[in-house]
Design a protein around this motif. Structure first.
Motif, PDB file in Angstrom:
ATOM      1  N   UNK A 116       1.350   8.705 -41.773  1.00  0.00           N
ATOM      2  CA  UNK A 116       0.772   7.535 -41.245  1.00  0.00           C
ATOM      3  C   UNK A 116      -0.168   8.782 -40.307  1.00  0.00           C
ATOM      4  N   UNK A 148      -3.065   8.032 -37.723  1.00  0.00           N
ATOM      5  CA  UNK A 148      -3.322   7.270 -36.238  1.00  0.00           C
ATOM      6  C   UNK A 148      -4.945   7.705 -35.168  1.00  0.00           C
ATOM      7  N   UNK A 162      -2.915   4.204 -29.466  1.00  0.00           N
ATOM      8  CA  UNK A 162      -3.324   4.886 -31.262  1.00  0.00           C
ATOM      9  C   UNK A 162      -3.566   3.421 -31.815  1.00  0.00           C
ATOM     10  N   UNK A 220      -3.341   2.111 -36.097  1.00  0.00           N
ATOM     11  CA  UNK A 220      -3.313   2.386 -37.278  1.00  0.00           C
ATOM     12  C   UNK A 220      -4.112   2.981 -38.349  1.00  0.00           C
ATOM     13  N   UNK A 238      -2.144   4.809 -44.192  1.00  0.00           N
ATOM     14  CA  UNK A 238      -0.524   5.828 -44.152  1.00  0.00           C
ATOM     15  C   UNK A 238      -0.880   6.255 -46.238  1.00  0.00           C
TER      16      UNK A 238
END
Lengths: 115, 113
Positions: free
Chosen positions: B34, B36, B44, B46, B49
């Motif tokens: 992932x 961030x 952080x 997202x 991913x």
């Protein structure tokens, strides 16, 4: 909806004092993680909760650090007898589930300064 | 032993050009990767991913590429915008290890207008 909430946002304490950091995760998120970020460093894993239990405490730096989670919701991270090396940003994150590509949702952190 | 490494602490690109952020890992047990993004004084957030069984995932201006044999992934941002200026963290998850995410040290991206 509300995100992950952390309090206080800033904490300055004297060496040797105890501090308590609070995390209120997103409602319904079963997994809760604590990380810390020291200056110029990445995120260091501290502890993980699934519900109220903490299956993985492997990242806690010393026995001065402890954490609990109640009601499958709010978590507190307690640091006893703080030392200057404890100064960092402490980040809490929650996740809907712990597996798969379910991402972490972070709070804005608590900046701890030990003088 | 750092399992996730971002070897470039900083990257500067011109607005409209491509930004490429790199990440290397050592643990072949990682299931998901992932990215961030972090602005100052915020946690952080997202970004995108990729599963370890895929080699590419795209979402708008963001594409992540995974090379399992080289244990390397990269995040491409095109076109880069000044609002993309932030610290980017690469993270890897191992579902057999509590789904714990292991983070790199981050790369600070600056996009110049």
């Amino acid at each position: 909806g509300a995100g992950v909430s952390q309090s206080p946002s800033n904490k300055v304490t004297e060496k040797g004092k105890d501090v308590e950091l609070r995390c209120d995760p997103i409602s319904g998120h079963t997994a809760l993680y604590w990380y810390r970020q020291s200056l110029g460093q990445g995120l260091e894993f501290l502890i993980y909760f699934q519900g109220n239990s903490a299956p993985d405490k492997s990242g806690l730096p010393s026995d001065r650090f402890s954490a609990e989670r109640t009601g499958g919701s709010v978590s507190t991270l307690t640091i006893q007898r703080t030392q200057q090396e404890d100064s960092a940003v402490y980040l809490c994150a929650s996740s809907l589930i712990r597996t798969g590509n379910s991402p972490l949702h972070f709070g804005n952190g608590t900046r701890l300064t030990v003088t | 032993d750092q399992q996730v490494k971002q070897n470039s602490p900083s990257l500067s690109v011109q607005e409209g050009r491509i930004s490429i952020l790199n990440c290397d890992y050592t643990n072949s047990m990682f299931d998901y990767f992932l990215w961030y993004k972090k602005y100052p004084a915020e946690g952080p957030t997202f970004l995108i991913s990729i599963s370890s069984i895929k080699d590419k995932n795209e979402d708008g201006r963001f594409t992540v590429f995974l090379n399992k044999s080289a244990k390397h992934l990269s995040l491409h941002i095109v076109p880069s915008q000044p609002g993309d200026s932030a610290v980017y963290f690469c993270a890897a998850k191992d579902d057999t290890n509590a789904g714990k995410s292991t983070f790199g040290d981050g790369t600070t991206l600056t996009v110049k207008p």
